[in-house]
Scaffold this active site. Structure first.
Site, short mmCIF file in Angstrom:
data_model
loop_
_atom_site.label_atom_id
_atom_site.label_comp_id
_atom_site.label_asym_id
_atom_site.label_seq_id
_atom_site.Cartn_x
_atom_site.Cartn_y
_atom_site.Cartn_z
N LYS A 70 -6.65 20.85 112.87
CA LYS A 70 -5.42 21.59 113.22
C LYS A 70 -5.25 21.73 114.74
O LYS A 70 -6.19 21.51 115.50
CB LYS A 70 -5.46 22.97 112.55
CG LYS A 70 -5.44 22.90 111.00
CD LYS A 70 -5.27 24.31 110.42
CE LYS A 70 -5.28 24.28 108.91
NZ LYS A 70 -5.05 25.62 108.33
N TYR A 129 3.10 21.77 103.08
CA TYR A 129 2.58 23.05 102.57
C TYR A 129 3.48 23.66 101.48
O TYR A 129 3.43 24.87 101.26
CB TYR A 129 2.41 24.05 103.70
CG TYR A 129 1.10 23.96 104.47
CD1 TYR A 129 -0.13 23.94 103.82
CD2 TYR A 129 1.09 23.94 105.87
CE1 TYR A 129 -1.33 23.90 104.53
CE2 TYR A 129 -0.10 23.90 106.59
CZ TYR A 129 -1.30 23.88 105.91
OH TYR A 129 -2.48 23.86 106.61
N PHE A 145 3.05 34.21 104.50
CA PHE A 145 2.63 33.54 105.74
C PHE A 145 3.21 32.14 105.89
O PHE A 145 2.89 31.43 106.85
CB PHE A 145 1.10 33.50 105.83
CG PHE A 145 0.40 32.87 104.64
CD1 PHE A 145 0.25 31.49 104.54
CD2 PHE A 145 -0.14 33.66 103.63
CE1 PHE A 145 -0.40 30.91 103.46
CE2 PHE A 145 -0.79 33.09 102.54
CZ PHE A 145 -0.92 31.70 102.46
N ARG A 182 -15.41 26.20 110.01
CA ARG A 182 -14.58 27.37 110.32
C ARG A 182 -15.38 28.50 110.95
O ARG A 182 -14.86 29.25 111.78
CB ARG A 182 -13.84 27.81 109.06
CG ARG A 182 -12.67 26.87 108.73
CD ARG A 182 -12.18 27.08 107.35
NE ARG A 182 -10.90 26.39 107.08
CZ ARG A 182 -10.41 26.22 105.87
NH1 ARG A 182 -11.06 26.68 104.81
NH2 ARG A 182 -9.26 25.60 105.70
N HIS A 218 -8.01 21.80 107.74
CA HIS A 218 -7.47 21.92 106.38
C HIS A 218 -8.18 20.88 105.54
O HIS A 218 -8.52 19.80 106.01
CB HIS A 218 -5.96 21.62 106.37
CG HIS A 218 -5.44 21.37 104.98
ND1 HIS A 218 -5.07 22.41 104.14
CD2 HIS A 218 -5.29 20.23 104.26
CE1 HIS A 218 -4.69 21.89 102.96
NE2 HIS A 218 -4.82 20.57 103.02
#
Ligand code: CMP
Length: 135
Positions: free
Chosen positions: A12, A52, A60, A105, A118
């Site tokens: 990302k 998405y 969100f 992460r 992702h």
């Protein structure tokens, strides 16, 4: 029995911006996943919304689409034994605060939005997501 799969991974904008591509690729390859295709792209908000789509009812959603289209991303096809599950284990929990030590992460995520990577959540979605970026 062999269960070779392909899954989609995205590095990302927060991680691309911090030049973490090679660190993240190393983590995947050292865990036995092969990178069979990789490209750096900058998608529009409309494309992010389409990618998405499953999250469109979530509070969100708008922020998520603005974020994914805010800068360059790196999309990759990962291949290997149980690649979908393995990729998710290597990434760690969605919220970096909850992610296990050593996961991407935990190492690099900044927040639940800027969580660096992702990964497809099922084999079915992996096929759709690979198709979305590579066909
Ligand atoms: P990702 O695996 O890319 O899938 C959807 C993304 O939505 C997720 O990672 C998070 O970065 C983002 N997101 C933002 N808020 C939330 C939330 N409350 N729950 C789950 N995902 C969230």
């Amino acid at each position: 029995m062999s269960n070779s799969e392909q899954t989609l991974s995205i590095i990302k904008p927060d991680a691309v911006e911090r030049n973490l591509e090679s660190n993240i690729v190393d983590i995947f390859t050292k865990s036995g996943l092969q990178i069979v295709n990789k490209k750096k792209i900058h998608i529009s908000k409309d494309e992010a919304s389409s990618f998405y789509e499953v999250h469109q009812s979530k509070p969100f959603f708008n922020d998520l689409c603005n974020y994914l289209s805010s800068g360059p991303i790196i999309v990759m096809i990962l291949k290997g034994e149980n690649a979908v599950k393995k990729n998710r284990e290597i990434m760690g929990s969605t919220d970096p605060k909850m992610a296990a030590p050593g996961t991407i992460r935990k190492l690099y995520g900044i927040s639940i939005d800027k969580n660096s990577v992702h990964g497809s959540d099922s084999l079915d979605n992996a096929k759709k997501e690979i198709k979305f970026f590579f066909e």
